[in-house]
Write an enzyme that holds these catalytic residues in place. Structure first.
Site, PDB file in Angstrom:
ATOM      1  N   GLY A   1      26.214 -14.762 -40.961  1.00 15.93           N
ATOM      2  CA  GLY A   1      25.133 -15.462 -40.257  1.00 15.93           C
ATOM      3  C   GLY A   1      25.210 -15.429 -38.742  1.00 15.93           C
TER       4      GLY A   1
ATOM      5  N   ASP B   1      14.710  -0.947 -45.885  1.00 15.60           N
ATOM      6  CA  ASP B   1      15.021  -0.386 -44.565  1.00 15.60           C
ATOM      7  C   ASP B   1      13.911   0.532 -44.049  1.00 15.60           C
ATOM      8  OD1 ASP B   1      17.400  -1.815 -44.531  1.00 15.60           O
ATOM      9  OD2 ASP B   1      18.552  -0.175 -45.406  1.00 15.60           O
TER      10      ASP B   1
ATOM     11  N   HIS C   1      18.456  -4.110 -39.067  1.00 11.95           N
ATOM     12  CA  HIS C   1      19.321  -3.106 -39.689  1.00 11.95           C
ATOM     13  C   HIS C   1      20.199  -2.499 -38.593  1.00 11.95           C
ATOM     14  CE1 HIS C   1      20.539  -0.148 -42.656  1.00 11.95           C
ATOM     15  NE2 HIS C   1      20.453   0.754 -41.690  1.00 11.95           N
TER      16      HIS C   1
ATOM     17  N   ALA D   1      24.358  -6.027 -29.657  1.00  7.64           N
ATOM     18  CA  ALA D   1      22.960  -5.674 -29.360  1.00  7.64           C
ATOM     19  C   ALA D   1      22.013  -6.388 -30.327  1.00  7.64           C
ATOM     20  CB  ALA D   1      22.777  -4.162 -29.437  1.00  7.64           C
ATOM     21  N   GLU D   2      22.430  -6.514 -31.604  1.00  7.47           N
ATOM     22  CA  GLU D   2      21.583  -7.208 -32.590  1.00  7.47           C
ATOM     23  C   GLU D   2      21.277  -8.631 -32.131  1.00  7.47           C
ATOM     24  OE1 GLU D   2      22.636  -6.863 -36.796  1.00  7.47           O
ATOM     25  OE2 GLU D   2      24.038  -5.276 -36.287  1.00  7.47           O
TER      26      GLU D   2
ATOM     27  N   ARG E   1      14.530 -11.592 -61.101  1.00  5.28           N
ATOM     28  CA  ARG E   1      14.348 -11.649 -59.643  1.00  5.28           C
ATOM     29  C   ARG E   1      13.130 -12.503 -59.304  1.00  5.28           C
ATOM     30  NH1 ARG E   1      14.459  -6.395 -56.334  1.00  5.28           N
ATOM     31  NH2 ARG E   1      13.316  -5.381 -58.003  1.00  5.28           N
TER      32      ARG E   1
ATOM     33  N   ILE F   1      17.616  -7.264 -52.688  1.00  6.78           N
ATOM     34  CA  ILE F   1      16.358  -6.537 -52.482  1.00  6.78           C
ATOM     35  C   ILE F   1      15.215  -7.408 -52.978  1.00  6.78           C
ATOM     36  CG2 ILE F   1      15.032  -4.507 -53.196  1.00  6.78           C
ATOM     37  CD1 ILE F   1      17.737  -2.991 -53.241  1.00  6.78           C
TER      38      ILE F   1
ATOM     39  N   ASN G   1      13.279  -7.924 -40.649  1.00  9.47           N
ATOM     40  CA  ASN G   1      14.644  -7.570 -41.042  1.00  9.47           C
ATOM     41  C   ASN G   1      15.322  -6.904 -39.854  1.00  9.47           C
ATOM     42  OD1 ASN G   1      16.837  -7.175 -42.865  1.00  9.47           O
ATOM     43  ND2 ASN G   1      16.261  -5.025 -43.035  1.00  9.47           N
TER      44      ASN G   1
HETATM   45  C1  GRF Z   1      24.230  -7.208 -39.464  1.00  6.25           C
HETATM   46  O1  GRF Z   1      24.907  -6.107 -38.940  1.00  6.25           O
HETATM   47  C2  GRF Z   1      22.873  -6.818 -39.967  1.00  6.25           C
HETATM   48  O2  GRF Z   1      22.265  -5.820 -39.212  1.00  6.25           O
HETATM   49  C3  GRF Z   1      23.220  -6.261 -41.341  1.00  6.25           C
HETATM   50  O3  GRF Z   1      24.222  -7.120 -41.832  1.00  6.25           O
HETATM   51  C4  GRF Z   1      24.907  -7.709 -40.745  1.00  6.25           C
HETATM   52  C5  GRF Z   1      24.763  -9.192 -40.897  1.00  6.25           C
HETATM   53  O4  GRF Z   1      25.579  -9.882 -39.995  1.00  6.25           O
HETATM   54  N1  GRF Z   1      22.049  -6.163 -42.170  1.00  6.25           N
HETATM   55  P1  GRF Z   1      25.431 -11.447 -39.810  1.00  6.25           P
HETATM   56  O5  GRF Z   1      25.478 -12.068 -41.204  1.00  6.25           O
HETATM   57  O6  GRF Z   1      24.113 -11.699 -39.130  1.00  6.25           O
HETATM   58  O7  GRF Z   1      26.594 -11.856 -38.978  1.00  6.25           O
END
Ligand code: GRF
Length: 220
Positions: free
Chosen positions: A19, A152, A116, A180-181, A72, A99, A114
């Protein structure tokens, strides 16, 4: 979709683990000028660290364990109910490892974001940083996109690039991309909440200010 300053966009975060991207959204929302706030956090994994982050921030943290459902659709039915109960406008799925069915995704058109950890459409799927290193590319990064039934894929809202070093391991590259995320996801949610992202013919049109994205690729 745009929202007035009096009512910030309400985000429902679906997570499965650590998280840290959720934390970036929670932290962004602490600024009253930020146009969105996390309204509820749902984890499919009991005990996920992200649930504790939500609780620490005083946010509703809900576990919906997929293993307890036969289908699901039933699992997603419970998710949908919690999202509705919390009046969620936008779903974010950082690190959510299930998914989603087509019918769930189609219920939220242009309203699921999302993240990625690669520059899509390159390197979708899992073991992303291993794929990147095996391919020998010199630049990687991350992508925030709207979800569509295909995994994705979907209209790209923003990307940030980082260099790949010869000495990188999957772990060192993951750490660089993750930094960067944590900047890119709150920026993209801001752009959506401010009504600056539209979707046309499967692509987004983003009304970003000059330099708004460039700040993420200072090393290139
Ligand atoms: C991140 O690298 C995200 O891009 C990928 O899983 C990771 C999740 O990290 N899908 P976190 O749980 O947000 O720390």
């Amino acid at each position: 979709m745009s929202f007035s300053p009096e009512r910030r966009m309400r985000i429902g975060a679906l997570i499965s683990g650590r998280g840290s991207n959720l934390q970036a959204l929670i932290d962004a929302g602490r600024d009253p000028a930020y146009p969105a706030e996390v309204a509820v956090v749902i984890s499919n994994r009991p005990g996920a660290k992200g649930l504790a982050r939500a609780e620490d921030a005083g946010l509703p943290a809900v576990t919906i364990d997929h293993k307890e459902f036969e289908t699901r659709e039933a699992f997603e039915g419970d998710i949908q109910k919690v999202l509705e109960d919390h009046k969620v406008d936008l779903i974010a799925t950082p690190g959510f490892m299930r998914i989603l069915t087509n019918s769930f995704v189609e219920k939220w058109p242009g309203r699921i974001v999302n993240i990625h950890p690669s520059l899509l459409p390159s390197f979708p799927g899992v073991k992303v940083h291993e794929q990147v290193l095996a391919a020998g590319v010199k630049v990687s990064g991350c992508t925030v996109h709207f979800a569509v039934p295909e995994v994705d894929a979907g209209p790209i809202i923003g990307q940030a690039a980082v260099p790949v070093h010869d000495s990188d391991t999957p772990e060192s590259l993951a750490a660089r991309v993750l930094k960067a995320e944590h900047k890119l996801l709150p920026l993209c949610v801001r752009l959506i909440a401010e009504g600056r992202v539209s979707i046309e013919n499967g692509r987004t049109l983003v009304d970003a200010h000059p330099g708004e994205f460039e700040v993420f690729s200072p090393l290139l």
